[in-house]
Design a protein around this motif. Structure first.
Motif, PDB file in Angstrom:
ATOM      1  N   LEU A   1      -0.285  12.236  -0.584  1.00 31.79           N
ATOM      2  CA  LEU A   1      -0.095  10.825  -0.927  1.00 31.79           C
ATOM      3  C   LEU A   1       1.384  10.420  -0.838  1.00 31.79           C
ATOM      4  O   LEU A   1       1.709   9.317  -0.393  1.00 31.79           O
ATOM      5  CB  LEU A   1      -0.632  10.554  -2.337  1.00 31.79           C
ATOM      6  N   THR A   2       2.253  11.323  -1.275  1.00 33.99           N
ATOM      7  CA  THR A   2       3.685  11.023  -1.210  1.00 33.99           C
ATOM      8  C   THR A   2       4.145  10.856   0.231  1.00 33.99           C
ATOM      9  O   THR A   2       4.897   9.924   0.554  1.00 33.99           O
ATOM     10  CB  THR A   2       4.488  12.132  -1.892  1.00 33.99           C
TER      11      THR A   2
ATOM     12  N   ALA B   1       1.466   6.874  -6.673  1.00 33.59           N
ATOM     13  CA  ALA B   1       0.346   7.731  -7.051  1.00 33.59           C
ATOM     14  C   ALA B   1       0.658   9.193  -6.765  1.00 33.59           C
ATOM     15  O   ALA B   1       0.368  10.083  -7.583  1.00 33.59           O
ATOM     16  CB  ALA B   1      -0.919   7.302  -6.304  1.00 33.59           C
ATOM     17  N   GLY B   2       1.262   9.457  -5.614  1.00 32.20           N
ATOM     18  CA  GLY B   2       1.598  10.831  -5.282  1.00 32.20           C
ATOM     19  C   GLY B   2       2.670  11.418  -6.183  1.00 32.20           C
ATOM     20  O   GLY B   2       2.644  12.609  -6.503  1.00 32.20           O
TER      21      GLY B   2
ATOM     22  N   THR C   1      -2.918  17.139  -2.896  1.00 32.77           N
ATOM     23  CA  THR C   1      -3.214  15.703  -2.798  1.00 32.77           C
ATOM     24  C   THR C   1      -1.982  14.866  -3.123  1.00 32.77           C
ATOM     25  O   THR C   1      -1.697  13.868  -2.445  1.00 32.77           O
ATOM     26  CB  THR C   1      -4.358  15.349  -3.760  1.00 32.77           C
TER      27      THR C   1
ATOM     28  N   LEU D   1       0.830  -1.202   0.000  1.00 37.68           N
ATOM     29  CA  LEU D   1       0.000   0.000   0.000  1.00 37.68           C
ATOM     30  C   LEU D   1       0.862   1.249   0.000  1.00 37.68           C
ATOM     31  O   LEU D   1       0.555   2.235  -0.698  1.00 37.68           O
ATOM     32  CB  LEU D   1      -0.922  -0.017   1.220  1.00 37.68           C
TER      33      LEU D   1
ATOM     34  N   THR E   1       0.791   4.018  -2.925  1.00 34.40           N
ATOM     35  CA  THR E   1       0.446   5.396  -2.551  1.00 34.40           C
ATOM     36  C   THR E   1       1.566   6.354  -2.939  1.00 34.40           C
ATOM     37  O   THR E   1       1.317   7.460  -3.442  1.00 34.40           O
ATOM     38  CB  THR E   1       0.186   5.476  -1.042  1.00 34.40           C
TER      39      THR E   1
ATOM     40  N   GLY F   1       2.600   7.568   1.647  1.00 33.73           N
ATOM     41  CA  GLY F   1       3.273   6.398   1.080  1.00 33.73           C
ATOM     42  C   GLY F   1       4.662   6.200   1.663  1.00 33.73           C
ATOM     43  O   GLY F   1       5.057   5.075   1.999  1.00 33.73           O
TER      44      GLY F   1
END
Length: 303
Positions: free
Chosen positions: A95-96, A67-68, A91, A60, A64, A99
């Motif tokens: 996310l970064t 994605a970031g 966002t 996960l 994540t 993650g």
């Protein structure tokens, strides 16, 4: 049972190492001089560490983080994202951070499992054995937190202790020493011999890192030949057709590489057979010497 870093017989052969190993084992509830117990411990802990690396938090966190990091690259491609630029960037940043935090947490859990418990005690025993001059045949990379074939010290290296002088030999009894009774001397255990290294294994150690260039050179020769013919046809000169001679040379290089590959595979099988002989000798009580880097890499890949 696979090849252990050191056998229990080698640890018990030195009184000082035996007592130290038993003292360390008493703290962790493991008899480090018992080969079967150590083999079971290493098998169970390796599987446990592999499960730690496959925890959902690690996957996960990686998803994540990706994605970031890649979300801002979609802003020029999507008018909707471009219209909410600051929200998208916020966002992506969130996310970064999340993650990265999940990955750090998963890494910390893996390190904690590696550095604590019976594995920590076993590394202490290996450090004591090395300090007393007992060779360590092979240290699995995962035991020190290294990847297969990776260098460095790893996340949990074997501790280093100052070298210890060999134990002094007991003074021989004189003929005038009183002997109250005649006793039968205890039989001296005959050391188990280590299998001699075959010539094929020594040759494998010399050639294991050689080769691997035949495919690339063959392709370059073919391309050079094709380029020479193309130049000859385009310019209209016959000199370029001489490059066709490079094609047979490329075929010869490929055949030589194939022959070398077959030889290395045969030598590899001989090396694996020799390692299995060392495992059997160690299980019988032999003190196996430290393996060469080539044999260690072969053993890591095989397992």
């Amino acid at each position: 049972m696979g090849l252990l870093p050191v056998s229990g017989a080698a640890l018990r052969a030195d009184d000082r190492v035996r007592e130290a190993a038993r003292g360390i084992g008493a703290r962790y509830g493991v008899d480090y001089t018992d080969d079967e117990a150590v083999a079971a411990l290493l098998t169970e802990r390796r599987r446990s560490l592999e499960r730690e690396q496959r925890r959902p938090a690690a996957y996960l966190g990686l998803l994540t983080l990706m994605a970031g990091m890649f979300l801002p690259f979609g802003i020029p491609l999507s008018p909707v994202l471009d219209a909410h630029l600051f929200a998208v960037l916020g966002t992506a940043g969130g996310l970064t951070v999340i993650g990265a935090a999940l990955l750090v947490h998963a890494r910390a859990q893996w390190k904690h499992a590696l550095r604590n418990g019976p594995l920590a005690g076993y590394r202490e025993v290996l450090g004591v054995a090395r300090a007393h001059g007992i060779p360590l045949a092979h240290i699995p990379p995962w035991l020190e937190g290294r990847t297969n074939g990776g260098g460095g010290t790893g996340a949990a290296p074997i501790p280093t202790y100052p070298p210890v002088e060999p134990a002094p030999e007991a003074p021989a009894e004189t003929e005038t020493a009183p002997s109250p009774s005649v006793t039968v001397p205890a039989p001296v255990p005959v050391p188990v011999p280590v299998p001699p290294k075959p010539w094929a294994v020594s040759y494998y150690e010399q050639t294991a890192d050689a080769g691997g260039w035949h495919d690339e050179v063959g392709c370059l020769l073919v391309l050079a030949g094709a380029g020479g013919v193309t130049w000859a046809v385009t310019v209209g000169t016959g000199v370029g057709f001489a490059a066709l001679l490079l094609v047979p040379a490329a075929i010869w290089v490929w055949l030589a590489g194939r022959r070398q590959g077959r030889e290395k595979e045969e030598l590899r099988e001989e090396a694996l057979k020799y390692v299995k002989e060392l495992q059997a000798a160690q299980a019988a009580g032999a003190r196996v010497p430290e393996l060469s880097p080539q044999l260690r890499a072969l053993l890591d890949d095989h397992h």
